[in-house]
Motif scaffolding. Sequence first.
Motif: not given
Length: 219
Positions: A83-89, A107-115, A141-144
């Motif tokens: 999500t840090g990459d999402a914030e950057k763009v 800053r977490v990793f999320m499934p790409k479609n949620k990003v 939250g995270e995941g589902d």
Amino acid sequence: MNILALEPLDLAALVASRVCHDVISPVGAIVNGLEVLEEDKDEGMREFALDLIRKSAKAASARLQFCRLAFGAAGSAGAAIDTGDAEKVARGLFADDRTQLNWESPRVFMPKNKVKLVLNLCLIAAACIPRGGVMNVSIEGEGDDARMSVTVKGPNLKLASHVADLLEGRSESGMVDAHGIQPFFTGLVARSCGMAVQVAASSEDVTLRAAPEAPAAGA
């Protein structure tokens, strides 16, 4: 209200048209700046052209990086995105002299479609403040259980009337063009990861919220 059903090729063509529309303006400005450098010997005009080229190249790069995550196939199938990459763009595209971006998310990793979903919600929200304003992005939250919201405030605040219907995959005319494909695409992305998007608009702000879709009765 008619349910929209696009052929894959039509969907791809409309999304590609939308991306080209977003990128063509700064690229055209770069071309104009280069023409000035070739034809005008005035030092002041040449400096103006160089400044135009620098700013336009930066804008084009920001838009392309954003579109790569928001529309493209970043990562392999099923990949997670920081999500840090999402914030950057998002900051590259939205945080400017007119718009203040407040990004509230660990800053977490999320499934790409949620990003992709949160970035597309940002695009819809940004269209509501054509003269700039404040954009607040929240991911919890995270995941589902992940939930996200984007709220905007600003002068000339307005949510286009067709957005809510297109998010649900519906259209009064039964058709969608390149101007409406982005909210329609956002709805597709939301449903692909089991989420539903709700829109709330007032005279003061517009909020788009995405949360896990409630199970159907009897499921």
